[in-house]
Design a protein around this motif. Sequence first.
Motif, mmCIF file in Angstrom:
data_model
loop_
_atom_site.group_PDB
_atom_site.id
_atom_site.type_symbol
_atom_site.label_atom_id
_atom_site.label_comp_id
_atom_site.label_asym_id
_atom_site.label_seq_id
_atom_site.Cartn_x
_atom_site.Cartn_y
_atom_site.Cartn_z
ATOM 1 N N TYR A 371 0.826 -1.202 0.000
ATOM 2 C CA TYR A 371 0.000 0.000 0.000
ATOM 3 C C TYR A 371 0.867 1.261 0.000
ATOM 4 O O TYR A 371 2.053 1.224 0.332
ATOM 5 N N ALA A 372 0.227 2.373 -0.354
ATOM 6 C CA ALA A 372 0.786 3.727 -0.175
ATOM 7 C C ALA A 372 2.133 3.919 -0.855
ATOM 8 O O ALA A 372 3.047 4.508 -0.295
ATOM 9 N N ARG A 373 2.236 3.441 -2.076
ATOM 10 C CA ARG A 373 3.486 3.635 -2.830
ATOM 11 C C ARG A 373 3.662 5.100 -3.214
ATOM 12 O O ARG A 373 2.744 5.751 -3.672
ATOM 13 N N ASP A 374 4.884 5.564 -3.044
ATOM 14 C CA ASP A 374 5.278 6.901 -3.498
ATOM 15 C C ASP A 374 4.313 7.973 -3.015
ATOM 16 O O ASP A 374 3.828 8.799 -3.787
ATOM 17 N N MET A 375 4.042 7.956 -1.724
ATOM 18 C CA MET A 375 3.167 8.970 -1.133
ATOM 19 C C MET A 375 3.495 9.133 0.342
ATOM 20 O O MET A 375 4.232 8.340 0.938
ATOM 21 N N ASP A 376 2.952 10.195 0.929
ATOM 22 C CA ASP A 376 3.036 10.388 2.369
ATOM 23 C C ASP A 376 1.619 10.449 2.921
ATOM 24 O O ASP A 376 0.693 10.911 2.256
ATOM 25 N N PHE A 377 1.448 9.970 4.133
ATOM 26 C CA PHE A 377 0.127 10.019 4.765
ATOM 27 C C PHE A 377 0.281 10.088 6.279
ATOM 28 O O PHE A 377 1.324 9.717 6.833
ATOM 29 N N ALA A 378 -0.757 10.590 6.923
ATOM 30 C CA ALA A 378 -0.772 10.709 8.374
ATOM 31 C C ALA A 378 -1.632 9.611 8.976
ATOM 32 O O ALA A 378 -2.570 9.118 8.343
ATOM 33 N N VAL A 379 -1.313 9.228 10.212
ATOM 34 C CA VAL A 379 -2.095 8.215 10.920
ATOM 35 C C VAL A 379 -2.238 8.640 12.370
ATOM 36 O O VAL A 379 -1.252 8.979 13.041
ATOM 37 N N VAL A 380 -3.476 8.661 12.864
ATOM 38 C CA VAL A 380 -3.749 8.991 14.265
ATOM 39 C C VAL A 380 -4.823 8.051 14.788
ATOM 40 O O VAL A 380 -5.566 7.437 14.019
ATOM 41 N N ASN A 381 -4.877 7.945 16.102
ATOM 42 C CA ASN A 381 -5.943 7.163 16.728
ATOM 43 C C ASN A 381 -7.126 8.057 17.046
ATOM 44 O O ASN A 381 -6.960 9.223 17.415
ATOM 45 N N VAL A 382 -8.317 7.513 16.874
ATOM 46 C CA VAL A 382 -9.552 8.266 17.089
ATOM 47 C C VAL A 382 -10.510 7.424 17.942
ATOM 48 O O VAL A 382 -10.241 6.263 18.244
ATOM 49 N N LYS A 383 -11.623 8.016 18.311
ATOM 50 C CA LYS A 383 -12.621 7.297 19.098
ATOM 51 C C LYS A 383 -13.131 6.081 18.327
ATOM 52 O O LYS A 383 -13.365 6.143 17.123
ATOM 53 N N GLY A 384 -13.258 4.997 19.024
ATOM 54 C CA GLY A 384 -13.718 3.770 18.398
ATOM 55 C C GLY A 384 -12.844 2.595 18.777
ATOM 56 O O GLY A 384 -11.787 2.753 19.399
ATOM 57 N N SER A 385 -13.293 1.416 18.409
ATOM 58 C CA SER A 385 -12.524 0.210 18.700
ATOM 59 C C SER A 385 -11.472 -0.020 17.624
ATOM 60 O O SER A 385 -11.564 0.525 16.524
ATOM 61 N N ALA A 386 -10.471 -0.811 17.947
ATOM 62 C CA ALA A 386 -9.411 -1.105 16.987
ATOM 63 C C ALA A 386 -10.004 -1.807 15.765
ATOM 64 O O ALA A 386 -10.803 -2.736 15.906
ATOM 65 N N PRO A 387 -9.643 -1.377 14.562
ATOM 66 C CA PRO A 387 -10.216 -1.988 13.359
ATOM 67 C C PRO A 387 -9.661 -3.382 13.122
ATOM 68 O O PRO A 387 -8.550 -3.707 13.543
ATOM 69 N N THR A 388 -10.426 -4.203 12.439
ATOM 70 C CA THR A 388 -9.926 -5.504 12.022
ATOM 71 C C THR A 388 -8.885 -5.305 10.922
ATOM 72 O O THR A 388 -8.757 -4.216 10.355
ATOM 73 N N GLY A 389 -8.166 -6.365 10.625
ATOM 74 C CA GLY A 389 -7.167 -6.275 9.563
ATOM 75 C C GLY A 389 -7.768 -5.876 8.236
ATOM 76 O O GLY A 389 -7.201 -5.053 7.498
ATOM 77 N N ASP A 390 -8.945 -6.437 7.926
ATOM 78 C CA ASP A 390 -9.601 -6.117 6.648
ATOM 79 C C ASP A 390 -9.989 -4.645 6.565
ATOM 80 O O ASP A 390 -9.834 -4.011 5.521
ATOM 81 N N VAL A 391 -10.471 -4.107 7.668
ATOM 82 C CA VAL A 391 -10.881 -2.700 7.679
ATOM 83 C C VAL A 391 -9.661 -1.790 7.508
ATOM 84 O O VAL A 391 -9.692 -0.823 6.745
ATOM 85 N N LEU A 392 -8.580 -2.100 8.226
ATOM 86 C CA LEU A 392 -7.362 -1.297 8.106
ATOM 87 C C LEU A 392 -6.800 -1.373 6.693
ATOM 88 O O LEU A 392 -6.378 -0.357 6.119
ATOM 89 N N GLN A 393 -6.809 -2.564 6.128
ATOM 90 C CA GLN A 393 -6.331 -2.716 4.750
ATOM 91 C C GLN A 393 -7.189 -1.908 3.780
ATOM 92 O O GLN A 393 -6.674 -1.322 2.824
ATOM 93 N N GLY A 394 -8.480 -1.856 4.030
ATOM 94 C CA GLY A 394 -9.357 -1.042 3.189
ATOM 95 C C GLY A 394 -9.028 0.440 3.279
ATOM 96 O O GLY A 394 -9.046 1.146 2.268
#
Length: 399
Positions: A371-394
Amino acid sequence: HRQTNKPTMNSKITSILKTKILVSLLILPFCESFGDFQMPKIPWMGPKEGQQGTITSSSSSSSSILQPGDTIAVIGASGNVGKLVALRLSDTFNVNGIVRDASPSSSIETFFEGRKDRIKLYEANLLDEMLAMKEMTTTMNENDSENDDNDLVNFQCPPSLLEPLGNANAIVICTGTTAFPTKAWMKSGQEGNEEEEDVSKYVLEALWKNSFSIQKAVETLDEMGLNTPKNVDARANEFILRAWNAARQKGQNKNKKKMKRVIMLSSIGVDRREQMPFPILNTCGVLDAKAAGEDAVKKYAKEFGYSYTIVRPGQLFGGPYDNNYYLGTLFQLDKDAATQGIDVQRGDTLVGDTLRSTLAEVTAQVCEGDYARDMDFAVVNVKGSAPTGDVLQGKLGAL
């Protein structure tokens, strides 16, 4: 009527059409368009070299995609984030962990217990290696006006990095230091010496020497070789990228593994250094240094032919709490169970905090899922439960 063998008009047309169809099928794999006309997508035609689905970048060919069993060098594998990244990556890849101290007293081997077949540790002090390289190249190029070009040609990978970088298909840069002077800024080898560990002494001396100019004082600390943001996040990042290329060149006759990608863990605010509250965070130049490190990643990825990904987390929270130089680790700050959700977004627009475990998982998913070839992106935690692997991959796939 007498029978004739002459073909009818319909048979002629049919023959011509068959010929054109046959020719078209033969040339389709080698043509994409004629002028403004685009060839239609044929279901059984797989992506061409340089394509993966809708990705058209030449760096996305299947030979440049990380595969299970490939080797990834994790720079800073003894840090709080680096440990988790190395451990998580070892689920799928072989890991060369580059650390400042791999001795039994460091407890790093204990952390990776049970993964010794997948994680190999290598000791290297990047700032010491940089200083040695600087002295060597200065001597070689002292009479040359084109030092930049000669530096690239003459650059040699230090022996301490030759093996861990020489067989690495990818590198993940997890190094970093504190935004403001703390014990994390002290030179390696000063641990245990209370006088040398007192970074405030160096800071006060630098401020006095420079008439209390913060910028000039930090520049003095840079030149002293302390673990300042400029030395760690800018200079060392560029150094490791050049060392990787030099290591691969030195072993090119023995090692045919492809350099596939580099991932740098940076910070939110890099593109917003002039917007509050980030000028405060950037008082000692940490965001400037990370921006320079990001630029080096993009530059060498283009020059050496591999892809890059820059991941920008917020203030880091959560364990492990071994290196207590940061606010989040010093007070063992963590997120509650209701704040385990993950938000990712291209660029530098998000605001928030990031769990170290989240950052490690996102980094691993980027490598495993391409994922995310040749790009920059931010990641933060927000309200909610931890996502499943499929959701994170999506989420990562939608970037």
